[in-house]
Write an enzyme that holds these catalytic residues in place. Structure first.
Site, PDB file in Angstrom:
ATOM      1  N   LYS A 130     -33.828   5.108  17.636  1.00 56.09           N
ATOM      2  CA  LYS A 130     -33.620   5.368  16.210  1.00 56.09           C
ATOM      3  C   LYS A 130     -34.411   4.383  15.352  1.00 56.09           C
ATOM      4  O   LYS A 130     -35.106   4.770  14.418  1.00 56.09           O
ATOM      5  CB  LYS A 130     -32.132   5.282  15.879  1.00 56.09           C
ATOM      6  CG  LYS A 130     -31.799   5.657  14.438  1.00 56.09           C
ATOM      7  CD  LYS A 130     -30.310   5.573  14.163  1.00 56.09           C
ATOM      8  CE  LYS A 130     -29.533   6.640  14.886  1.00 56.09           C
ATOM      9  NZ  LYS A 130     -28.109   6.674  14.508  1.00 56.09           N
ATOM     10  N   GLU A 133     -35.034  -2.716  25.283  1.00 61.52           N
ATOM     11  CA  GLU A 133     -35.374  -2.111  26.570  1.00 61.52           C
ATOM     12  C   GLU A 133     -36.329  -0.935  26.394  1.00 61.52           C
ATOM     13  O   GLU A 133     -37.326  -0.805  27.120  1.00 61.52           O
ATOM     14  CB  GLU A 133     -34.099  -1.631  27.287  1.00 61.52           C
ATOM     15  CG  GLU A 133     -33.096  -2.726  27.605  1.00 61.52           C
ATOM     16  CD  GLU A 133     -32.050  -2.907  26.515  1.00 61.52           C
ATOM     17  OE1 GLU A 133     -30.984  -3.468  26.811  1.00 61.52           O
ATOM     18  OE2 GLU A 133     -32.310  -2.475  25.354  1.00 61.52           O
ATOM     19  N   GLY A 184     -25.043   7.529  19.440  1.00 62.25           N
ATOM     20  CA  GLY A 184     -25.937   7.698  20.579  1.00 62.25           C
ATOM     21  C   GLY A 184     -25.348   8.535  21.697  1.00 62.25           C
ATOM     22  O   GLY A 184     -26.011   9.419  22.247  1.00 62.25           O
ATOM     23  N   ARG A 185     -24.081   8.287  22.040  1.00 62.35           N
ATOM     24  CA  ARG A 185     -23.469   9.006  23.163  1.00 62.35           C
ATOM     25  C   ARG A 185     -23.086  10.429  22.790  1.00 62.35           C
ATOM     26  O   ARG A 185     -22.611  11.181  23.645  1.00 62.35           O
ATOM     27  CB  ARG A 185     -22.261   8.234  23.678  1.00 62.35           C
ATOM     28  CG  ARG A 185     -21.212   7.923  22.626  1.00 62.35           C
ATOM     29  CD  ARG A 185     -20.204   6.895  23.165  1.00 62.35           C
ATOM     30  NE  ARG A 185     -19.255   6.445  22.160  1.00 62.35           N
ATOM     31  CZ  ARG A 185     -19.492   5.476  21.283  1.00 62.35           C
ATOM     32  NH1 ARG A 185     -20.670   4.868  21.262  1.00 62.35           N
ATOM     33  NH2 ARG A 185     -18.559   5.108  20.426  1.00 62.35           N
ATOM     34  N   GLU A 198     -17.383   3.849  26.350  1.00 64.68           N
ATOM     35  CA  GLU A 198     -17.961   3.224  25.162  1.00 64.68           C
ATOM     36  C   GLU A 198     -17.183   3.643  23.922  1.00 64.68           C
ATOM     37  O   GLU A 198     -17.101   2.899  22.945  1.00 64.68           O
ATOM     38  CB  GLU A 198     -19.440   3.589  25.025  1.00 64.68           C
ATOM     39  CG  GLU A 198     -20.196   2.708  24.027  1.00 64.68           C
ATOM     40  CD  GLU A 198     -21.696   2.902  24.094  1.00 64.68           C
ATOM     41  OE1 GLU A 198     -22.374   2.101  24.761  1.00 64.68           O
ATOM     42  OE2 GLU A 198     -22.206   3.864  23.471  1.00 64.68           O
ATOM     43  N   HIS A 201     -15.916  12.704  51.573  1.00 64.93           N
ATOM     44  CA  HIS A 201     -16.238  11.863  52.716  1.00 64.93           C
ATOM     45  C   HIS A 201     -16.536  10.435  52.266  1.00 64.93           C
ATOM     46  O   HIS A 201     -17.184   9.668  52.982  1.00 64.93           O
ATOM     47  CB  HIS A 201     -17.434  12.451  53.470  1.00 64.93           C
ATOM     48  CG  HIS A 201     -17.130  13.773  54.098  1.00 64.93           C
ATOM     49  ND1 HIS A 201     -16.682  13.904  55.392  1.00 64.93           N
ATOM     50  CD2 HIS A 201     -17.146  15.027  53.576  1.00 64.93           C
ATOM     51  CE1 HIS A 201     -16.473  15.175  55.662  1.00 64.93           C
ATOM     52  NE2 HIS A 201     -16.750  15.888  54.579  1.00 64.93           N
ATOM     53  N   LYS A 229     -26.474  -8.532  24.398  1.00 65.34           N
ATOM     54  CA  LYS A 229     -27.855  -8.305  23.980  1.00 65.34           C
ATOM     55  C   LYS A 229     -28.354  -9.456  23.110  1.00 65.34           C
ATOM     56  O   LYS A 229     -29.502  -9.889  23.238  1.00 65.34           O
ATOM     57  CB  LYS A 229     -27.965  -6.975  23.230  1.00 65.34           C
ATOM     58  CG  LYS A 229     -27.679  -5.755  24.097  1.00 65.34           C
ATOM     59  CD  LYS A 229     -28.224  -4.481  23.503  1.00 65.34           C
ATOM     60  CE  LYS A 229     -27.647  -4.137  22.169  1.00 65.34           C
ATOM     61  NZ  LYS A 229     -28.086  -2.820  21.675  1.00 65.34           N
TER      62      LYS A 229
END
Length: 548
Positions: free
Chosen positions: A210, A216, A272-273, A358, A389, A509
């Protein structure tokens, strides 16, 4: 004390649930089903193309009545209306929460600060569609005139998890002449492996940030820029043919070398999510095509309308959310397993981890008061039958109560002999085994030696929901995602927390930004951390210098 300031645990419905819990906590699903032969039909609901069986939960009619009373006492309906109205319900950032506007049909009106945002949403969707068609048809050419054959999405968090999940989920519908890869981790290995066997002349990067400053994402974006230019003769004009942006910072986008005509906008009222159906979904649209993408949005919208209008006792997300409140708040269940029996949904649990944790991993209420009840259970899972399994042993015979969501589809996208019937048999069998288990008497009747009987007993009484959908399509994927989005909203509204901020991701961060120059300094830096962190930094520097 007013209704607005009354604590959750002080509400009449919560107190009634506490008393009710004491009377039902030892009740076994075997007994509940034996006493009510029609339970499997009565505790099930079908709407918007989903069949939701919640009969294998440790609840009665009284439980549901009290949970619905709690929803009403906490003002859930008022909170739902406020979200759809565009009120600024993200109180710590003073923002509206309008992912529902991203999938609203043309002609609808949803206002933010008095402005109808739906026309802007569709303008961006139209721009995305035009661009996607150009890439898919081969009209969009790279700097050397070659057709684009590889699309790499660079983002992190919601700018990565949604696109990755959607691509994997809808791979059956994707353009197989294009390869799609995703880079999110600042670990250089992620980028190096993504481009390892690719030709820069045939590769398009979508940089999703944004602000166009996310550490990152921009670190990976600059590495992608260097890799592209190195393979394209160093001509900086090549950037405009091999990079597009999903951002709102036109100055930074232009500075990077991207033509702002190829910048796709989204808005601060999209978390964001919750953004995979915004321009963040550009890679998804390129993969599956604009028509399928719009079908995805239609599925989202159909679940939105169900959530907005259905009475709570027949409201799928509300019932799911209330069951989470029940197990988290009273049984003290700490995790929920999401178990899709569909290989294409292999990234769905990972996507839900961000959506749920979050959103609701909060320790204070909207007014900043520390909560005195659990919030935000841990969501996790794997596709069936792989998980059977792996971790199902713990769910069946471990000491922890882990409610489960089973997701199955009536029709497979890849018919292959008996495979699908075997797969669905496992859905039904696992839910049955969790609920009813196997008693010592049953184990003994099978001729099991006495010494082994305790090891082969299944206590049962392990709760689950089963969601059955006709087929995995873009439309049904949208419905499933929105189902969980609104379940998360329901939980957060009842817990009286802000499900739409994420301050918990900030501190680490910020500290990393302080530590980076300390790791890179040519001379030994003056460290003012705790003794552990300082020692780790020094150890890293020593080993790095020794091996460089």
């Amino acid at each position: 004390m007013t209704a607005a300031t009354q604590t959750l645990t002080g509400r009449p419905a919560w107190k009634a649930l506490e008393q009710h819990f004491q009377s039902i906590r030892e009740a076994h699903l075997r007994t509940l089903f034996a006493e009510d032969p029609k339970r499997g039909e009565r505790f099930a609901l079908e709407d918007v193309g989903l069949y939701f069986d919640y009969s294998k939960n440790r609840i009665t009619e009284e439980t549901l009545k009290l949970l619905l009373q709690l929803a009403n006492e906490t003002g859930l309906r008022r909170r739902i209306d406020a979200m759809f109205r565009g009120d600024k319900i993200n109180v710590t950032e003073n923002r509206a929460v309008l992912h529902v506007a991203l999938r609203a049909p043309r002609g609808e009106s949803i206002l933010v600060d008095g402005e109808n945002v739906v026309p802007n949403v569709h303008a961006v969707l139209d721009k995305m569609a035009a661009f996607s068609d150009r890439v898919r048809s081969g009209e969009w050419k790279g700097h050397t005139g070659k057709r684009i054959r590889n699309v790499i999405n660079i983002g992190i968090g919601g700018s990565d998890l949604g696109p990755v999940m959607a691509y994997e989920a809808l791979r059956h519908y994707s353009e197989r002449g294009l390869a799609f890869r995703f880079v999110s981790n600042v670990d250089g290995t992620d980028f190096a492996e993504a481009v390892h066997d690719l030709d820069p002349a045939e590769t398009l990067f979508i940089v999703s940030s944004k602000t166009f400053t996310t550490l990152e994402t921009m670190t990976n974006a600059h590495s992608a820029r260097d890799w592209s230019l190195q393979g394209l003769g160093g001509d900086s004009r090549a950037v405009a043919k091999h990079f597009v942006a999903v951002s709102t910072n036109s100055a930074k986008v232009s500075e990077f070398g991207i033509d702002t005509a190829n910048m796709f906008e989204f808005w601060d009222w999209v978390g964001g999510r919750y953004s995979m159906d915004s321009a963040i979904g550009l890679s998804t649209m390129i993969a599956i095509g604009p028509d399928n993408f719009r079908d995805l949005l239609t599925g989202f919208h159909e679940m939105d309308e169900h959530f907005r209008t259905a009475p709570f006792e027949r409201n799928l997300p509300v019932l799911m959310g209330l069951l989470v409140i029940w197990y988290s708040g009273f049984f003290r269940a700490e995790t929920i397993a999401v178990l899709p029996y569909e290989q294409y949904l292999k990234r769905f649990p990972a996507y839900l981890q961000q959506l749920t944790m979050e959103s609701n991993g909060k320790h204070v209420t909207l007014d900043g008061t520390v909560v005195d009840y659990p919030t935000g259970p841990i969501y996790w899972g794997e596709p069936g039958t792989n998980g059977q399994h792996s971790f199902y042993q713990l769910i069946h015979q471990g000491t922890r109560l882990i409610p489960c969501d089973f997701i199955g589809f009536v029709h497979t996208l890849n018919p292959l002999g008996r495979h699908h019937d075997m797969l669905l048999a496992n859905v039904f069998a696992q839910a049955e085994a969790l609920a009813f288990g196997k008693t010592a008497e049953q184990v003994k009747a099978e001729g099991t030696p006495d010494s082994l009987v305790p090891h082969r007993v299944f206590q049962g009484n392990r709760p689950s929901n089963t969601i059955i959908v006709e087929k995995l399509t873009p439309n049904t994927l949208g419905k499933l995602i929105a189902l969980y989005e609104h379940s998360v909203f329901t939980q957060g509204a009842i817990w009286n927390i802000d499900s739409f901020d994420q301050w918990g991701v900030e501190l680490g961060k910020v500290l990393a930004q302080r530590i980076i120059p300390e790791l890179e300094a040519k001379t030994e830096p003056k460290l003012e951390h705790d003794s552990s962190t300082s020692s780790l930094i020094l150890r890293y520097r020593q080993l790095k210098e020794k091996t460089s």
